[in-house]
Design a protein around this motif. Structure first.
Motif, PDB file in Angstrom:
ATOM      1  N   ASP A  71     -21.320  35.485  45.483  1.00 20.17           N
ATOM      2  CA  ASP A  71     -21.181  35.880  46.888  1.00 20.17           C
ATOM      3  C   ASP A  71     -22.008  34.951  47.773  1.00 20.17           C
ATOM      4  O   ASP A  71     -22.686  35.395  48.709  1.00 20.17           O
ATOM      5  CB  ASP A  71     -21.632  37.331  47.082  1.00 20.17           C
ATOM      6  CG  ASP A  71     -20.684  38.319  46.450  1.00 20.17           C
ATOM      7  OD1 ASP A  71     -19.480  38.251  46.754  1.00 20.17           O
ATOM      8  OD2 ASP A  71     -21.137  39.158  45.652  1.00 20.17           O
ATOM      9  N   HIS A  72     -21.917  33.670  47.490  1.00 20.72           N
ATOM     10  CA  HIS A  72     -22.743  32.684  48.205  1.00 20.72           C
ATOM     11  C   HIS A  72     -22.457  32.644  49.689  1.00 20.72           C
ATOM     12  O   HIS A  72     -23.318  32.277  50.498  1.00 20.72           O
ATOM     13  CB  HIS A  72     -22.522  31.295  47.601  1.00 20.72           C
ATOM     14  CG  HIS A  72     -21.074  30.869  47.602  1.00 20.72           C
ATOM     15  ND1 HIS A  72     -20.476  30.274  48.691  1.00 20.72           N
ATOM     16  CD2 HIS A  72     -20.118  30.973  46.647  1.00 20.72           C
ATOM     17  CE1 HIS A  72     -19.208  30.008  48.412  1.00 20.72           C
ATOM     18  NE2 HIS A  72     -18.958  30.418  47.179  1.00 20.72           N
TER      19      HIS A  72
ATOM     20  N   PRO B 113     -30.475  31.446  54.366  1.00 19.29           N
ATOM     21  CA  PRO B 113     -30.609  31.332  52.905  1.00 19.29           C
ATOM     22  C   PRO B 113     -31.747  32.175  52.339  1.00 19.29           C
ATOM     23  O   PRO B 113     -31.689  32.578  51.169  1.00 19.29           O
ATOM     24  CB  PRO B 113     -30.866  29.835  52.693  1.00 19.29           C
ATOM     25  CG  PRO B 113     -30.295  29.172  53.909  1.00 19.29           C
ATOM     26  CD  PRO B 113     -30.535  30.134  55.027  1.00 19.29           C
TER      27      PRO B 113
ATOM     28  N   TYR C 288     -24.962  34.144  52.135  1.00 21.42           N
ATOM     29  CA  TYR C 288     -26.304  33.594  52.312  1.00 21.42           C
ATOM     30  C   TYR C 288     -26.326  32.127  52.762  1.00 21.42           C
ATOM     31  O   TYR C 288     -27.334  31.670  53.287  1.00 21.42           O
ATOM     32  CB  TYR C 288     -27.083  33.712  50.998  1.00 21.42           C
ATOM     33  CG  TYR C 288     -27.085  35.108  50.443  1.00 21.42           C
ATOM     34  CD1 TYR C 288     -27.910  36.094  50.989  1.00 21.42           C
ATOM     35  CD2 TYR C 288     -26.238  35.466  49.392  1.00 21.42           C
ATOM     36  CE1 TYR C 288     -27.902  37.387  50.490  1.00 21.42           C
ATOM     37  CE2 TYR C 288     -26.240  36.760  48.882  1.00 21.42           C
ATOM     38  CZ  TYR C 288     -27.067  37.710  49.436  1.00 21.42           C
ATOM     39  OH  TYR C 288     -27.060  38.989  48.961  1.00 21.42           O
TER      40      TYR C 288
ATOM     41  N   LYS D 263     -25.872  31.623  58.624  1.00 16.32           N
ATOM     42  CA  LYS D 263     -26.459  32.414  57.545  1.00 16.32           C
ATOM     43  C   LYS D 263     -27.910  32.017  57.313  1.00 16.32           C
ATOM     44  O   LYS D 263     -28.314  30.889  57.604  1.00 16.32           O
ATOM     45  CB  LYS D 263     -25.663  32.238  56.248  1.00 16.32           C
ATOM     46  CG  LYS D 263     -24.190  32.582  56.374  1.00 16.32           C
ATOM     47  CD  LYS D 263     -23.992  34.059  56.716  1.00 16.32           C
ATOM     48  CE  LYS D 263     -22.509  34.397  56.802  1.00 16.32           C
ATOM     49  NZ  LYS D 263     -22.282  35.819  57.149  1.00 16.32           N
TER      50      LYS D 263
ATOM     51  N   HIS E 174     -25.150  37.496  41.540  1.00 18.35           N
ATOM     52  CA  HIS E 174     -24.717  37.979  42.853  1.00 18.35           C
ATOM     53  C   HIS E 174     -24.716  36.858  43.890  1.00 18.35           C
ATOM     54  O   HIS E 174     -23.742  36.701  44.647  1.00 18.35           O
ATOM     55  CB  HIS E 174     -25.630  39.112  43.315  1.00 18.35           C
ATOM     56  CG  HIS E 174     -25.477  39.464  44.756  1.00 18.35           C
ATOM     57  ND1 HIS E 174     -24.375  40.119  45.263  1.00 18.35           N
ATOM     58  CD2 HIS E 174     -26.294  39.224  45.836  1.00 18.35           C
ATOM     59  CE1 HIS E 174     -24.502  40.286  46.564  1.00 18.35           C
ATOM     60  NE2 HIS E 174     -25.665  39.758  46.934  1.00 18.35           N
ATOM     61  N   VAL E 175     -25.789  36.090  43.932  1.00 19.73           N
ATOM     62  CA  VAL E 175     -25.901  35.039  44.946  1.00 19.73           C
ATOM     63  C   VAL E 175     -24.855  33.949  44.712  1.00 19.73           C
ATOM     64  O   VAL E 175     -24.250  33.429  45.664  1.00 19.73           O
ATOM     65  CB  VAL E 175     -27.322  34.436  44.941  1.00 19.73           C
ATOM     66  CG1 VAL E 175     -27.393  33.207  45.843  1.00 19.73           C
ATOM     67  CG2 VAL E 175     -28.332  35.484  45.396  1.00 19.73           C
TER      68      VAL E 175
ATOM     69  N   GLY F 123     -27.771  43.992  45.693  1.00 20.64           N
ATOM     70  CA  GLY F 123     -27.150  42.774  45.215  1.00 20.64           C
ATOM     71  C   GLY F 123     -27.647  42.342  43.849  1.00 20.64           C
ATOM     72  O   GLY F 123     -28.405  41.385  43.731  1.00 20.64           O
TER      73      GLY F 123
ATOM     74  N   ARG G 233     -29.587  38.878  40.002  1.00 21.82           N
ATOM     75  CA  ARG G 233     -29.608  38.340  41.361  1.00 21.82           C
ATOM     76  C   ARG G 233     -28.889  37.001  41.455  1.00 21.82           C
ATOM     77  O   ARG G 233     -28.164  36.740  42.409  1.00 21.82           O
ATOM     78  CB  ARG G 233     -31.059  38.191  41.832  1.00 21.82           C
ATOM     79  CG  ARG G 233     -31.186  37.825  43.312  1.00 21.82           C
ATOM     80  CD  ARG G 233     -30.560  38.893  44.197  1.00 21.82           C
ATOM     81  NE  ARG G 233     -30.749  38.604  45.608  1.00 21.82           N
ATOM     82  CZ  ARG G 233     -30.270  39.348  46.600  1.00 21.82           C
ATOM     83  NH1 ARG G 233     -29.562  40.433  46.319  1.00 21.82           N
ATOM     84  NH2 ARG G 233     -30.487  39.031  47.858  1.00 21.82           N
TER      85      ARG G 233
ATOM     86  N   ASN H  13     -32.396  35.118  52.853  1.00 15.89           N
ATOM     87  CA  ASN H  13     -31.928  36.473  52.530  1.00 15.89           C
ATOM     88  C   ASN H  13     -31.514  36.599  51.062  1.00 15.89           C
ATOM     89  O   ASN H  13     -31.413  37.705  50.534  1.00 15.89           O
ATOM     90  CB  ASN H  13     -30.745  36.852  53.425  1.00 15.89           C
ATOM     91  CG  ASN H  13     -31.171  37.102  54.855  1.00 15.89           C
ATOM     92  OD1 ASN H  13     -32.338  37.397  55.128  1.00 15.89           O
ATOM     93  ND2 ASN H  13     -30.237  36.975  55.787  1.00 15.89           N
ATOM     94  N   ALA H  14     -31.273  35.467  50.418  1.00 15.26           N
ATOM     95  CA  ALA H  14     -30.913  35.494  49.000  1.00 15.26           C
ATOM     96  C   ALA H  14     -32.038  36.047  48.143  1.00 15.26           C
ATOM     97  O   ALA H  14     -31.809  36.528  47.026  1.00 15.26           O
ATOM     98  CB  ALA H  14     -30.540  34.095  48.529  1.00 15.26           C
TER      99      ALA H  14
END
Length: 341
Positions: A76-77, A87, A80, A85, A72-73, A97, A69, A89-90
Motif C-alpha cells: 500500500d505504498h 513518508p 505513504y 504524502k 503493508h507499506v 497497518g 509493517r 507516516n509509514a
C-alpha cells in the motif's frame, strides 16, 4: 433507517496525562501474550521446556512486527509515498497497518534464529505455536474495530457496523458496513479450535499443524478480503490479498500432503528440546537433595525402635517417594506428548 447493532467507538486512544494508550497496540499485546501462553502449554505437552516458547518469541515477535509493517507499506505504498504524502507516516504503526503475510514470513525468520540458538527444530515449534498465532490474530482484529478501519461493503444486516470517520484526504465516511473485523476474528478462533482438535486426533507433526492453520486461515481471509472496500491493488478482478491467499493456500495444502506421506506422525518428544533434559536433571537432583535432607532417624517413643533405620543394616524400609518423584521428573518431558492442548 439503518440500525447499527455494533456501534464504533468514537476514538481508539485514551490518555493518562500525556501518555497515550492506544487500543490497537493493546489488542496486539494481548494477542502476543495469549499466543505465548497457549504455545508454551502445547510445547510442554509435546516434551519441551516451559520457557522455550517465550525465549524464542523474543526473536519472533519483533521480526513479525517489522515484517507485517513492511508488507503493508510495500503493498500500500501509495498511502505513504507520492505527491502530497508524508513518508514518515509509514513508521506510525500505532495507526494500523500490519500485513499478516509479512508478519508470519519474517516472524518465521526470527523464530528460526531463536530455534537455532536453543537447538529446537523449527517445524515442531511451529506446530506448538500455530493455534496461539491465529488466536493472536483474532484479538488483533479488534484493533481494527477501534481504529474504524478495514470494514466491508454497506449492509442492512442487523449486525452491521456503524462507521463515521474522516479519511486523510478529507472524505467523510458515514454509514453501516459489514464488520469484516468481526467475521475474521470469529473465523480465527474457529481455526485455532480446528488445529487443536486435529492435532489431538491425528498427532500432527513436522510442521503439519502449522500448515493446517495457514490453509484454514486463508479460506476465511479470501472471503473477508472479498467483502472489504478499502483501497487495494486489484489484478484480474481480485484484490492482491486474495491472490496471496490462493497462493499460500496451495502451498500449505501441498506441504501438508507431502510431509504427511514422507514423515507421518509426530517428533520424538525426547528430541525436540535440549532444555527439557536439563530441567529434568535439575528436578532429579532436587529430589535427591530433598531425600538426603529427609534421612534422619525418627525419635523413639517409650523405648520403641525407630520406624526407619538409615546408614545401617536394619530392616527398615526406605521411603520410595523421593525416588518416585525423581523418576517422574526425569520422564516429564514426554509424559503428555500424546495429548497436547
Amino acid at each position: 433507517m439503518d440500525i447499527a447493532y455494533i456501534p464504533s467507538p468514537s476514538r481508539g486512544v485514551l490518555y493518562l496525562g500525556p501518555i497515550p494508550l492506544r487500543a490497537y497496540a493493546f489488542c496486539i499485546i494481548l494477542g502476543v501474550v495469549a499466543a505465548v501462553w497457549l504455545g508454551s502449554k502445547r510445547w510442554v505437552a509435546r516434551g519441551g521446556a516451559k520457557h522455550t516458547v517465550g525465549d524464542i518469541a523474543v526473536w519472533a515477535v519483533p521480526f513479525g512486527l517489522v515484517g507485517g509493517r513492511l508488507y503493508h507499506v510495500i503493498t500500500d505504498h501509495q498511502l505513504y509515498f507520492g505527491e502530497g504524502k508524508n513518508p514518515w507516516n509509514a513508521f506510525k504503526i500505532w495507526e494500523g497497518g500490519l500485513g499478516i503475510w509479512g508478519a508470519v514470513a519474517l516472524g518465521a525468520v526470527g523464530a528460526w534464529i531463536g530455534c537455532r540458538r536453543r537447538g529446537v527444530p523449527l517445524p515442531a515449534y511451529a506446530d506448538a505455536i500455530a493455534p496461539g498465532i491465529v488466536l493472536a490474530q483474532a484479538m488483533g482484529r479488534w484493533g481494527n474495530y477501534f481504529n474504524q478501519e478495514l470494514y466491508g461493503r454497506a449492509t442492512t444486516l442487523p449486525w452491521g457496523l456503524e462507521i463515521h470517520k474522516t479519511l486523510p484526504d478529507g472524505e467523510v465516511v458515514s454509514g453501516v458496513f459489514h464488520p469484516t473485523f468481526l467475521y475474521e476474528s470469529i473465523w480465527d478462533v474457529a481455526v485455532a479450535l480446528l488445529v487443536i482438535w486435529a492435532d489431538r486426533r491425528w498427532k500432527l507433526g513436522h510442521g503439519r499443524a502449522f500448515a493446517l492453520y495457514v490453509g484454514a486461515y486463508t479460506v476465511g481471509r479470501f472471503w473477508t478480503e472479498w467483502l472489504r472496500i478499502d483501497e487495494a491493488h486489484v489484478y484480474f478482478g481480485l484484490r492482491l490479498n486474495d491472490w496471496t491467499s490462493i497462493v499460500v493456500f496451495i502451498g500449505a495444502v501441498a506441504y501438508f500432503v507431502i510431509v504427511g506421506k514422507k514423515r507421518p506422525g509426530r517428533e520424538d518428544p525426547a528430541s525436540i528440546d535440549p532444555a527439557a533434559h536439563a530441567e529434568a536433571e535439575q528436578a532429579e537432583e532436587k529430589a535427591a537433595e530433598e531425600k538426603a535432607k529427609g534421612e534422619k532417624p525418627s525419635e523413639t517413643v517409650d523405648g520403641e525402635k525407630p520406624s526407619r533405620i538409615l546408614d545401617g543394616d536394619g530392616d527398615g524400609e526406605a521411603d520410595p517417594l523421593p525416588a518416585a518423584a525423581a523418576s517422574t521428573a526425569a520422564e516429564k518431558t514426554g509424559k503428555d506428548a500424546e495429548n497436547p492442548i
